[in-house]
Design a protein around this motif. Structure first.
Motif, PDB file in Angstrom:
ATOM      1  N   UNK A 123      31.346  49.499  30.662  1.00 40.49           N
ATOM      2  CA  UNK A 123      31.067  48.265  29.954  1.00 40.49           C
ATOM      3  C   UNK A 123      32.480  47.858  29.616  1.00 40.49           C
ATOM      4  N   UNK A 124      33.719  48.328  29.850  1.00 43.02           N
ATOM      5  CA  UNK A 124      35.021  47.780  29.452  1.00 43.02           C
ATOM      6  C   UNK A 124      35.369  46.194  29.974  1.00 43.02           C
ATOM      7  N   UNK A 125      35.084  46.000  31.116  1.00 38.20           N
ATOM      8  CA  UNK A 125      35.223  44.580  31.348  1.00 38.20           C
ATOM      9  C   UNK A 125      34.265  43.565  30.620  1.00 38.20           C
ATOM     10  N   UNK A 126      33.079  43.992  30.405  1.00 38.11           N
ATOM     11  CA  UNK A 126      32.178  43.122  29.577  1.00 38.11           C
ATOM     12  C   UNK A 126      32.562  42.995  28.292  1.00 38.11           C
ATOM     13  N   UNK A 127      32.941  44.081  27.632  1.00 40.80           N
ATOM     14  CA  UNK A 127      33.560  44.405  26.165  1.00 40.80           C
ATOM     15  C   UNK A 127      34.838  43.408  25.794  1.00 40.80           C
ATOM     16  N   UNK A 128      35.778  43.527  26.922  1.00 40.42           N
ATOM     17  CA  UNK A 128      37.025  42.949  26.716  1.00 40.42           C
ATOM     18  C   UNK A 128      36.698  41.290  26.567  1.00 40.42           C
ATOM     19  N   UNK A 129      35.820  40.736  27.847  1.00 42.10           N
ATOM     20  CA  UNK A 129      35.337  39.617  27.660  1.00 42.10           C
ATOM     21  C   UNK A 129      34.786  38.988  26.596  1.00 42.10           C
ATOM     22  N   UNK A 130      33.900  39.871  26.027  1.00 39.12           N
ATOM     23  CA  UNK A 130      33.090  39.469  24.700  1.00 39.12           C
ATOM     24  C   UNK A 130      34.305  39.401  23.438  1.00 39.12           C
ATOM     25  N   UNK A 131      35.327  40.031  23.647  1.00 38.76           N
ATOM     26  CA  UNK A 131      36.172  40.243  22.430  1.00 38.76           C
ATOM     27  C   UNK A 131      37.086  38.779  22.741  1.00 38.76           C
TER      28      UNK A 131
END
Length: 114
Positions: free
Chosen positions: A93-101
């Protein structure tokens, strides 16, 4: 602040377009990720949402309410991606989380530089 908004919005829009291109051309890595989370049927819709988000971010540089709305939309898009990964217990989930931030950062920057 507007320079930071400009740079971040353009880079993020390019990233969204690159991701949409990968989805529409059925990039094997993206296709595998979409299959893992059970989103293979809605890939064209996801690509369209990314293209709309990119367009909104760029047009939003000239009309700030659209930029904020596009950033809110991309934030919701990536929160949905996080939920989709968590729902099937997919740990990546790290890529999606970074892009959400990044989307949230664009909301803040665009609001401050309006």
């Amino acid at each position: 602040m507007f320079i930071a908004t400009l740079v971040l919005s353009i880079l993020f829009a390019l990233l969204l377009l690159f991701s949409a291109y990968g989805k529409l051309t059925r990039n094997p890595a993206l296709a595998e990720a979409m299959e893992k989370v059970g989103a293979t049927r809605i890939v064209p819709i996801l690509a369209l949402l990314e293209i709309a988000g990119a367009a909104g971010l760029i047009i939003g540089l000239f009309w700030w309410p659209l930029g904020v709305a596009a950033a809110i939309g991309t934030t919701l898009y990536f929160l949905g991606a996080i939920i989709a990964h968590l729902r099937v217990r997919e740990p990546a989930i790290a890529p999606a989380a970074v892009l959400a931030v990044v989307s949230v950062a664009i909301i803040a920057l665009r609001t401050v530089s309006a």
